[in-house]
Scaffold this motif. Structure first.
Motif, PDB file in Angstrom:
ATOM      1  N   SER A 241      38.886  36.595  36.959  1.00  0.00           N
ATOM      2  CA  SER A 241      39.588  36.067  35.786  1.00  0.00           C
ATOM      3  C   SER A 241      40.926  36.771  35.585  1.00  0.00           C
ATOM      4  O   SER A 241      41.936  36.143  35.266  1.00  0.00           O
ATOM      5  N   LEU A 242      40.944  38.088  35.807  1.00  0.00           N
ATOM      6  CA  LEU A 242      42.197  38.833  35.708  1.00  0.00           C
ATOM      7  C   LEU A 242      43.153  38.437  36.831  1.00  0.00           C
ATOM      8  O   LEU A 242      44.368  38.377  36.635  1.00  0.00           O
ATOM      9  N   VAL A 243      42.612  38.159  38.015  1.00  0.00           N
ATOM     10  CA  VAL A 243      43.453  37.710  39.123  1.00  0.00           C
ATOM     11  C   VAL A 243      44.149  36.409  38.755  1.00  0.00           C
ATOM     12  O   VAL A 243      45.348  36.235  39.007  1.00  0.00           O
ATOM     13  N   THR A 244      43.417  35.482  38.155  1.00  0.00           N
ATOM     14  CA  THR A 244      44.029  34.201  37.794  1.00  0.00           C
ATOM     15  C   THR A 244      45.125  34.380  36.753  1.00  0.00           C
ATOM     16  O   THR A 244      46.124  33.655  36.756  1.00  0.00           O
ATOM     17  N   THR A 245      44.971  35.369  35.876  1.00  0.00           N
ATOM     18  CA  THR A 245      45.998  35.635  34.858  1.00  0.00           C
ATOM     19  C   THR A 245      47.270  36.159  35.493  1.00  0.00           C
ATOM     20  O   THR A 245      48.378  35.891  35.031  1.00  0.00           O
ATOM     21  N   GLY A 246      47.121  36.926  36.573  1.00  0.00           N
ATOM     22  CA  GLY A 246      48.277  37.387  37.329  1.00  0.00           C
ATOM     23  C   GLY A 246      48.895  38.649  36.773  1.00  0.00           C
ATOM     24  O   GLY A 246      48.282  39.411  36.022  1.00  0.00           O
ATOM     25  N   GLY A 247      50.151  38.883  37.132  1.00  0.00           N
ATOM     26  CA  GLY A 247      50.865  40.067  36.690  1.00  0.00           C
ATOM     27  C   GLY A 247      50.357  41.329  37.357  1.00  0.00           C
ATOM     28  O   GLY A 247      49.620  41.304  38.353  1.00  0.00           O
TER      29      GLY A 247
ATOM     30  N   ALA B  41      35.188  29.726  41.284  1.00  0.00           N
ATOM     31  CA  ALA B  41      36.245  29.895  40.284  1.00  0.00           C
ATOM     32  C   ALA B  41      37.323  28.831  40.425  1.00  0.00           C
ATOM     33  O   ALA B  41      37.910  28.380  39.432  1.00  0.00           O
ATOM     34  N   MET B  42      37.606  28.413  41.659  1.00  0.00           N
ATOM     35  CA  MET B  42      38.643  27.415  41.897  1.00  0.00           C
ATOM     36  C   MET B  42      38.316  26.087  41.224  1.00  0.00           C
ATOM     37  O   MET B  42      39.217  25.330  40.843  1.00  0.00           O
ATOM     38  N   ILE B  43      37.032  25.803  41.044  1.00  0.00           N
ATOM     39  CA  ILE B  43      36.631  24.520  40.460  1.00  0.00           C
ATOM     40  C   ILE B  43      37.176  24.363  39.049  1.00  0.00           C
ATOM     41  O   ILE B  43      37.582  23.270  38.636  1.00  0.00           O
ATOM     42  N   GLY B  44      37.220  25.434  38.310  1.00  0.00           N
ATOM     43  CA  GLY B  44      37.653  25.343  36.920  1.00  0.00           C
ATOM     44  C   GLY B  44      39.100  25.723  36.676  1.00  0.00           C
ATOM     45  O   GLY B  44      39.516  25.879  35.531  1.00  0.00           O
ATOM     46  N   VAL B  45      39.872  25.913  37.733  1.00  0.00           N
ATOM     47  CA  VAL B  45      41.261  26.351  37.592  1.00  0.00           C
ATOM     48  C   VAL B  45      42.197  25.267  38.101  1.00  0.00           C
ATOM     49  O   VAL B  45      42.113  24.871  39.272  1.00  0.00           O
ATOM     50  N   ALA B  46      43.093  24.787  37.229  1.00  0.00           N
ATOM     51  CA  ALA B  46      44.039  23.735  37.613  1.00  0.00           C
ATOM     52  C   ALA B  46      45.457  24.251  37.786  1.00  0.00           C
ATOM     53  O   ALA B  46      46.245  23.672  38.538  1.00  0.00           O
ATOM     54  N   ASP B  47      45.793  25.340  37.110  1.00  0.00           N
ATOM     55  CA  ASP B  47      47.163  25.864  37.165  1.00  0.00           C
ATOM     56  C   ASP B  47      47.506  26.287  38.595  1.00  0.00           C
ATOM     57  O   ASP B  47      46.779  27.092  39.203  1.00  0.00           O
ATOM     58  N   PRO B  48      48.603  25.766  39.172  1.00  0.00           N
ATOM     59  CA  PRO B  48      48.942  26.088  40.567  1.00  0.00           C
ATOM     60  C   PRO B  48      49.124  27.576  40.822  1.00  0.00           C
ATOM     61  O   PRO B  48      48.698  28.082  41.874  1.00  0.00           O
ATOM     62  N   ALA B  49      49.752  28.281  39.874  1.00  0.00           N
ATOM     63  CA  ALA B  49      49.976  29.713  40.081  1.00  0.00           C
ATOM     64  C   ALA B  49      48.655  30.464  40.154  1.00  0.00           C
ATOM     65  O   ALA B  49      48.460  31.353  40.998  1.00  0.00           O
ATOM     66  N   ALA B  50      47.717  30.105  39.261  1.00  0.00           N
ATOM     67  CA  ALA B  50      46.411  30.760  39.261  1.00  0.00           C
ATOM     68  C   ALA B  50      45.628  30.410  40.528  1.00  0.00           C
ATOM     69  O   ALA B  50      44.974  31.271  41.135  1.00  0.00           O
TER      70      ALA B  50
ATOM     71  N   GLY C  12      34.762  44.347  51.951  1.00  0.00           N
ATOM     72  CA  GLY C  12      34.132  44.766  53.193  1.00  0.00           C
ATOM     73  C   GLY C  12      32.625  44.704  53.134  1.00  0.00           C
ATOM     74  O   GLY C  12      31.961  44.404  54.137  1.00  0.00           O
ATOM     75  N   SER C  13      32.050  44.977  51.961  1.00  0.00           N
ATOM     76  CA  SER C  13      30.586  44.996  51.842  1.00  0.00           C
ATOM     77  C   SER C  13      30.025  43.778  51.113  1.00  0.00           C
ATOM     78  O   SER C  13      28.848  43.447  51.287  1.00  0.00           O
ATOM     79  N   ILE C  14      30.831  43.088  50.293  1.00  0.00           N
ATOM     80  CA  ILE C  14      30.311  41.914  49.572  1.00  0.00           C
ATOM     81  C   ILE C  14      31.216  40.709  49.802  1.00  0.00           C
ATOM     82  O   ILE C  14      31.390  39.873  48.921  1.00  0.00           O
ATOM     83  N   GLY C  15      31.794  40.618  50.996  1.00  0.00           N
ATOM     84  CA  GLY C  15      32.741  39.548  51.274  1.00  0.00           C
ATOM     85  C   GLY C  15      32.158  38.159  51.108  1.00  0.00           C
ATOM     86  O   GLY C  15      32.803  37.261  50.553  1.00  0.00           O
ATOM     87  N   ASP C  16      30.926  37.937  51.573  1.00  0.00           N
ATOM     88  CA  ASP C  16      30.318  36.616  51.456  1.00  0.00           C
ATOM     89  C   ASP C  16      30.148  36.223  49.990  1.00  0.00           C
ATOM     90  O   ASP C  16      30.466  35.095  49.593  1.00  0.00           O
ATOM     91  N   THR C  17      29.656  37.155  49.193  1.00  0.00           N
ATOM     92  CA  THR C  17      29.489  36.885  47.759  1.00  0.00           C
ATOM     93  C   THR C  17      30.835  36.619  47.097  1.00  0.00           C
ATOM     94  O   THR C  17      30.974  35.706  46.267  1.00  0.00           O
ATOM     95  N   LEU C  18      31.833  37.399  47.459  1.00  0.00           N
ATOM     96  CA  LEU C  18      33.157  37.236  46.874  1.00  0.00           C
ATOM     97  C   LEU C  18      33.750  35.879  47.237  1.00  0.00           C
ATOM     98  O   LEU C  18      34.344  35.207  46.380  1.00  0.00           O
ATOM     99  N   ALA C  19      33.592  35.458  48.484  1.00  0.00           N
ATOM    100  CA  ALA C  19      34.132  34.159  48.893  1.00  0.00           C
ATOM    101  C   ALA C  19      33.493  33.024  48.096  1.00  0.00           C
ATOM    102  O   ALA C  19      34.177  32.096  47.646  1.00  0.00           O
ATOM    103  N   VAL C  20      32.187  33.088  47.921  1.00  0.00           N
ATOM    104  CA  VAL C  20      31.495  32.057  47.135  1.00  0.00           C
ATOM    105  C   VAL C  20      31.978  32.074  45.688  1.00  0.00           C
ATOM    106  O   VAL C  20      32.200  31.014  45.069  1.00  0.00           O
ATOM    107  N   ALA C  21      32.167  33.264  45.134  1.00  0.00           N
ATOM    108  CA  ALA C  21      32.631  33.374  43.753  1.00  0.00           C
ATOM    109  C   ALA C  21      34.037  32.800  43.587  1.00  0.00           C
ATOM    110  O   ALA C  21      34.338  32.155  42.577  1.00  0.00           O
TER     111      ALA C  21
END
Length: 726
Positions: free
Chosen positions: A107-113, A141-150, A128-137
């Motif tokens: 969520s903070l990544v999508t906010t940027g800055g 997250a992309m499903i609910g984000v429409a803003d191009p920058a985010a 490195g240790s939770i890459g698969d989980t992170l990719a799925v997450a």
């Protein structure tokens, strides 16, 4: 000392910079005693109102390897205070991955800055240790984000996941023409980091056949896929030294000096690179059978994608001073806002250093996103780093603390804007991990480095070298000759036409006054607006006209707009000429040099001789523009701390003062105008001779040469010891 005693020391430290340094002790005590009471003490502190100590406690909490502490740190990502959320996102990078923190960090990544950059960095550390989980997450997250920058930021974060699970999603984003161009560019650039994939190479090849930005980035991505790093080979030619400043589009002609962030550092790198590879700087000693002269200097700065691709052809085989450009963003971004470009900068720097074939030393000079990215690449490629360490932002923190503009209670809000905590830690980390550090001369260098930065240079003096910056006296001397010719009526002398056009707008009664001149970026730290304010609100405006050389007046950056707004409030644009304010904007370096020379020698009927140069910076670690002014023969006003205090003779060649204080700056400038006529020729020659003896660019290159040779020799010895050399 114990957690409570150490916390008391942080809370009662007399200076903000002291408290920041003592925060390391607090973190150490928290790691040493990770008990329930330690967690409770830190929790109570984080709930307090002393924002400086709150930040220290957040980072100390990250060192407590305890489930309760980790949960607490994760919960801080939802704290009502923005600065707490930012530092929690950063501090989590020191802990083991927490699945309950992934969504808040995204969520903070999508906010940027800057906060988004820190959150992304933490997720990269965890990938490195939770890459698969992170990719799925990220996909979720992309499903609910429409803003191009985010969406772009999320795709860039997905590109940092090295596990194969990320590849299909990145390909889908790269090839989907319904996505925003920025989103697709982020995916294409990330695919360039996935070497060994035939499918990726085939898909990128189809994109190259298109047009526009996506095709251009795809070409770079293919280059990234196919680059084979050149092995380090002993005994091949001279040294290659890389240096960088990513906040300027550096060119050999220095045509943009003074615009945006393109200040003295850009001028320095061009002149220094030329001097290092000049014949008269060649080394006369050897290491084994190797020549140790600097054969090639690679200067990296920002630039567009097409230019970055073209550079790769010249960098690999070129010798001498060559230039490479890192594509950061379609539009220039000021340094303070460039931190989110960390991943882009790292990829561009890696590409150029790989193309160079062999880089013996990487010289970093600033605690900025360029150094943050470059040090990662240097670590990855095994390139030793030389770091020029200066108390920045430490000196600024000290100045603001002294004036009351920075307080413990409001530190968090200021840190959100200035990133003081992160930048001081970056300086410390760069210095601690550098193969060698270079320091500027300062009146109390050893004390300042120990008390402000926390580095004891006396403990291992062989790892530190004091090197003064230098100027190109040839440019200065030619400018003085040209200005003298123009003053005697040589109409054929070039470089003064635009200056004369500005002078012709002055009312009759202001013609013939001397000029107060200053050169630099329009940035708060440089004090340009402060100088205009004190000049306009005092008798200084009756004694002299004011020439401001610097800034992009046509398309100002955010920093420039802030300074221009203050300048316009002090002297409305419509009143500039009538009141004697000459806003020249940025000029090529040689033009600025000629105008400074005209301030010294004068222009009969238009400018009285013996004007003065004023540096109104909050701090000046060394001062290239000051040295150029002194070499020109101008009497200067300069900060009474930092580098200038080592070469300005107060009351003789200049006036030293607390430039951060408007009253002191006014008084010092008034005094300088009175001194400028006194023994002017003798004083001008004294200033010029001082620069010639101590501060030429050739002298700087000669001092740095042995540093580079020693670092390269030490690295070669390490490689031989580990059997890495063929």
């Amino acid at each position: 000392m114990g957690i409570q005693t150490t916390l008391d020391a942080v809370t009662t430290a007399p200076r903000i910079i002291d408290a920041m340094r003592l925060a390391d002790d607090l973190a150490f005590e928290a790691r040493r005693d990770p008990g329930v009471r330690t967690i409770r003490i830190l929790a109570r502190t984080i709930a307090g109102t002393d924002e400086l100590t709150v930040i220290a406690a957040v980072h100390a909490l990250a060192g407590v390897f305890d489930e309760e502490a980790s949960q607490m740190l994760s919960r801080l990502l939802a704290d009502d205070r923005a600065f707490v959320r930012e530092h929690a996102a950063w501090a989590l990078g020191q802990t083991l991955p927490r699945f309950d923190a992934v969504a808040p960090l995204l969520s903070l990544v999508t906010t940027g800055g800057f906060t988004g950059m820190l959150a992304q960095s933490t997720l990269e550390d965890w990938s490195g240790s939770i890459g698969d989980t992170l990719a799925v997450a990220i996909e979720a997250a992309m499903i609910g984000v429409a803003d191009p920058a985010a969406r772009t930021r999320l795709v860039e974060t997905l590109g940092l996941v090295r596990q194969p699970i990320a590849e299909p999603c990145l390909l889908a984003f790269a090839l989907d023409d319904r996505e925003h161009e920025d989103v697709r560019v982020a995916a294409v650039a990330a695919l360039g980091q996935r070497s060994g994939s035939v499918r990726v190479a085939e898909r990128l090849a189809t994109l190259v056949e298109g047009h526009g930005r996506i095709a251009e980035v795809a070409r770079l991505a293919i280059i990234d896929l196919n680059v084979v790093p050149q092995p380090r080979r002993d005994g091949e030619g001279g040294l290659t030294v890389a240096q960088l400043f990513l906040h300027a589009d550096i060119d050999p002609s220095l045509s943009s000096a003074g615009a945006g962030d393109n200040g003295g550092i850009a001028t320095l790198l061009v002149r220094l690179g030329d001097a290092l590879v000049a014949d008269d700087i060649a080394a006369d000693d050897t290491v084994g059978d190797n020549t140790t002269a600097v054969e090639r200097v690679l200067t990296l700065s920002r630039g567009g994608v097409p230019r970055a691709a073209a550079d790769l052809l010249s960098i690999g085989g070129g010798i001498g001073h060559v230039y490479g450009h890192v594509p950061l963003s379609p539009e220039p971004v000021p340094s303070a806002a460039a931190w989110p470009l960390r991943v882009t900068a790292r990829r561009g720097i890696r590409r150029l250093l790989r193309a160079a074939g062999r880089v013996d030393v990487l010289h970093l000079r600033m605690a900025d996103v360029g150094s943050l990215a470059a040090v990662d690449v240097a670590r990855e490629m095994g390139i030793p780093v030389v770091f020029t360490v200066a108390p920045d932002p430490h000196s600024i923190i000290q100045s603001l603390d002294r004036t009351g503009d920075l307080t413990r209670e409001a530190f968090g809000a200021t840190d959100l804007r200035e990133h003081f905590w992160f930048r001081t830690r970056l300086v410390q980390n760069l210095a601690a991990n550098a193969a060698h550090t270079v320091l500027f001369p300062r009146p109390e260098l050893e004390r300042d480095m120990r008390e402000l930065v926390g580095i004891d240079i006396a403990s291992h003096p062989e790892r530190h070298t004091i090197v003064a910056e230098g100027v190109d006296l040839g440019v200065v001397d030619r400018s003085v000759t040209a200005a003298s010719a123009f003053a005697t009526g040589d109409a054929g002398t070039a470089g003064f036409e635009e200056l004369m056009a500005m002078l012709e707008e002055l009312p009759e009664h202001r013609r013939g006054l001397p000029i107060i001149a200053t050169v630099g970026r329009l940035h708060r730290v440089k004090g340009m607006a402060t100088l205009v304010e004190v000049w306009a609100d005092s008798g200084l405006s009756e004694r002299a006209n004011l020439l401001i050389l610097g800034g992009d007046l046509a398309t100002p950056s955010l920093d420039e707009r802030e300074q221009l707004a203050r300048i316009d409030a002090a002297v409305p644009p419509a009143e500039r000429a009538s009141r004697g304010l000459l806003m020249a904007g940025h000029r090529p370096n040689d033009v600025a040099a000629r105008w400074l020379a005209a301030v010294r020698v004068g222009i009969p009927g238009w400018v009285a001789p013996h004007g003065v140069y004023v540096c109104a910076s909050l701090k000046e670690e060394f001062g290239i523009a000051l040295l150029e002014a002194m070499a020109t023969g101008l009497l200067v006003v300069a900060p009474d701390a930092g580098g200038p205090a080592t070469y300005v003779e107060d009351g003789v060649t200049g006036v030293l003062t607390a430039t951060w204080d408007p009253a002191s700056l006014t008084s010092a400038t008034d005094r300088a105008l009175s001194l400028a006529d006194f023994n002017a020729d003798e004083r001008s020659q004294r200033s010029h001779d001082m620069v010639e003896a101590r501060f030429t660019i050739q002298g700087m290159a000669a001092a740095l040469g042995p540093v580079y040779r020693a670092v390269a020799a030490s690295e070669a010895e390490l490689l031989r010891a580990t059997g890495a050399l063929a």
